[in-house]
Write an enzyme that holds these catalytic residues in place. Sequence first.
Site, PDB file in Angstrom:
ATOM      1  N   HIS A 191       0.880  -1.193   0.000  1.00  0.00           N
ATOM      2  CA  HIS A 191       0.000   0.000   0.000  1.00  0.00           C
ATOM      3  C   HIS A 191       0.905   1.227   0.000  1.00  0.00           C
ATOM      4  CE1 HIS A 191      -3.842   2.097   1.503  1.00  0.00           C
ATOM      5  NE2 HIS A 191      -2.961   3.049   1.218  1.00  0.00           N
TER       6      HIS A 191
ATOM      7  N   HIS B  93       1.686   5.305  -1.636  1.00  0.00           N
ATOM      8  CA  HIS B  93       1.353   6.509  -2.412  1.00  0.00           C
ATOM      9  C   HIS B  93       2.648   7.094  -2.946  1.00  0.00           C
ATOM     10  CE1 HIS B  93      -2.810   6.741  -0.838  1.00  0.00           C
ATOM     11  NE2 HIS B  93      -2.261   6.172   0.227  1.00  0.00           N
ATOM     12  N   LEU B  94       2.765   7.151  -4.271  1.00  0.00           N
ATOM     13  CA  LEU B  94       3.972   7.744  -4.862  1.00  0.00           C
ATOM     14  C   LEU B  94       3.728   9.150  -5.390  1.00  0.00           C
ATOM     15  CD1 LEU B  94       5.503   4.743  -6.853  1.00  0.00           C
ATOM     16  CD2 LEU B  94       6.361   5.745  -4.733  1.00  0.00           C
ATOM     17  N   ARG B  95       2.433   9.493  -5.600  1.00  0.00           N
ATOM     18  CA  ARG B  95       2.056  10.794  -6.199  1.00  0.00           C
ATOM     19  C   ARG B  95       2.554  10.882  -7.642  1.00  0.00           C
ATOM     20  NH1 ARG B  95      -1.177  10.824  -1.843  1.00  0.00           N
ATOM     21  NH2 ARG B  95      -0.256  11.669   0.016  1.00  0.00           N
TER      22      ARG B  95
ATOM     23  N   HIS C 232     -10.492   1.227   1.821  1.00  0.00           N
ATOM     24  CA  HIS C 232     -10.254   2.183   2.908  1.00  0.00           C
ATOM     25  C   HIS C 232     -11.499   2.096   3.798  1.00  0.00           C
ATOM     26  CE1 HIS C 232      -8.566   6.079   4.572  1.00  0.00           C
ATOM     27  NE2 HIS C 232      -9.673   5.877   5.248  1.00  0.00           N
TER      28      HIS C 232
ATOM     29  N   HIS D 221      -4.704  -0.755   5.761  1.00  0.00           N
ATOM     30  CA  HIS D 221      -4.194  -0.031   6.935  1.00  0.00           C
ATOM     31  C   HIS D 221      -5.118  -0.138   8.152  1.00  0.00           C
ATOM     32  CE1 HIS D 221      -6.929   2.908   5.240  1.00  0.00           C
ATOM     33  NE2 HIS D 221      -6.088   3.303   4.317  1.00  0.00           N
TER      34      HIS D 221
ATOM     35  N   HIS E  81       3.404  14.387   1.591  1.00  0.00           N
ATOM     36  CA  HIS E  81       2.803  15.685   1.263  1.00  0.00           C
ATOM     37  C   HIS E  81       3.919  16.715   1.385  1.00  0.00           C
ATOM     38  CE1 HIS E  81      -1.465  14.470   1.383  1.00  0.00           C
ATOM     39  NE2 HIS E  81      -1.108  13.644   2.362  1.00  0.00           N
TER      40      HIS E  81
ATOM     41  N   LYS F  16      -9.048  -0.107  -5.747  1.00  0.00           N
ATOM     42  CA  LYS F  16      -9.109   0.530  -4.429  1.00  0.00           C
ATOM     43  C   LYS F  16     -10.427   1.277  -4.256  1.00  0.00           C
ATOM     44  CE  LYS F  16      -7.701   2.200  -0.480  1.00  0.00           C
ATOM     45  NZ  LYS F  16      -6.665   3.217  -0.267  1.00  0.00           N
TER      46      LYS F  16
ATOM     47  N   ASP G 245       1.393   2.524   3.555  1.00  0.00           N
ATOM     48  CA  ASP G 245       0.558   3.725   3.417  1.00  0.00           C
ATOM     49  C   ASP G 245       1.438   4.971   3.527  1.00  0.00           C
ATOM     50  OD1 ASP G 245      -1.696   5.168   2.839  1.00  0.00           O
ATOM     51  OD2 ASP G 245      -2.519   5.116   4.861  1.00  0.00           O
TER      52      ASP G 245
END
Length: 335
Positions: A12, A14-16, A134, A168, A244, A95, A240
């Site tokens: 899980h 997040h690479l953006r 989620h 998560h 940011h 997802k 996860d």
Amino acid sequence: MQLTINSPMDMHLHLRDGDMLKTTAPLSSHYFAAAIIMPNLTPPITSLKQLVSYKKRILEAAKDELFEPLMTLFFKNDYDYAFLEKAKPSIGGIKLYPAGITTNSSAGVATIDSQSLKKTLTAMSDLDIPLLVHGETNGFVMDREREFVAIYEELAQNFPNLKIIMEHITTKDSVDILNRYDNLYATITLHHLLITLDDVAGGKLRPHLFCKPIAKTNKDKEALLNVALSAHPKVMFGSDSAPHPRSEKEACGCAAGVFTAPIALQVLAQLFEKHGNLNNLQSFVSDNAQLIYGYTPPPKKVFLEKKPFIVPKTYGDVVPMYAGQKIEWSIVDVN
Ligand code: DOR
Ligand code: ZN
């Protein structure tokens, strides 16, 4: 003390996109053999064209590392069998976000039950495509995941052949339902094994530990530790890791997400060693996920050693967990 992990996977991540991707992708692609990539970009990944071009950008940013991004689509209730059949070879799963529950999820689903989502879930079940969820309602923030348990149960009962991954998980209730349904699985983050709400808001507010779902109580953390440290076969590591820019974290209106990807394996080694469970780390960070997803990652060996590592204060514009602090294990080689 040394430890070798074979083909660690982050189930899980997040690479953006854009400049942020250039910072994040090499960090994960260096340490991990594969990762499940979250689709909550703006706009979210809902077509194969978007998905294929995002994967290409990830691989370009990942440099020449041996790393497979396992792509996901953002759940929509108008995906039909023909589309999903075509998508299946290109995706690791789909997802599902409740609408508005977290970062970039406004296009999520308003009503989650087996009747409302029947068309897409039936096709996913028939095609053996995992559903990644989620699991939070829009109730009181500490109760959201607990309230979602009934929804997980309803989905698990009505789609017994659908592989449902509770993403998560943060509560004892989520841990408890794992064993009640054959088709329920879970990912657990690093930060939820380490912190409770007290660490986030018990003293001075610590924005870099603010995430969704919010960290819960000690009792919940103990339940998570229990299944992670014993490498319960239905749980797997999913960081996860959710970067940011610093300006969005240290702000009045802090974005949710903890950035852990570059320190995850080292801190997991520290945690598993502290509890005398180092032997189970391989299962938690790779073997369980291989069995659950029926997926064999590229071969990669990550060599760790118990020697201090000072975590950088920032990676690009992103502040990692343990920024500027000493952790006990280092990654000394990867091949
Ligand atoms: O803390 C979080 N950050 N939780 C999520 O569910 C999404 C993620 C993000 O994308 O920033
Ligand atoms: Zn996430």
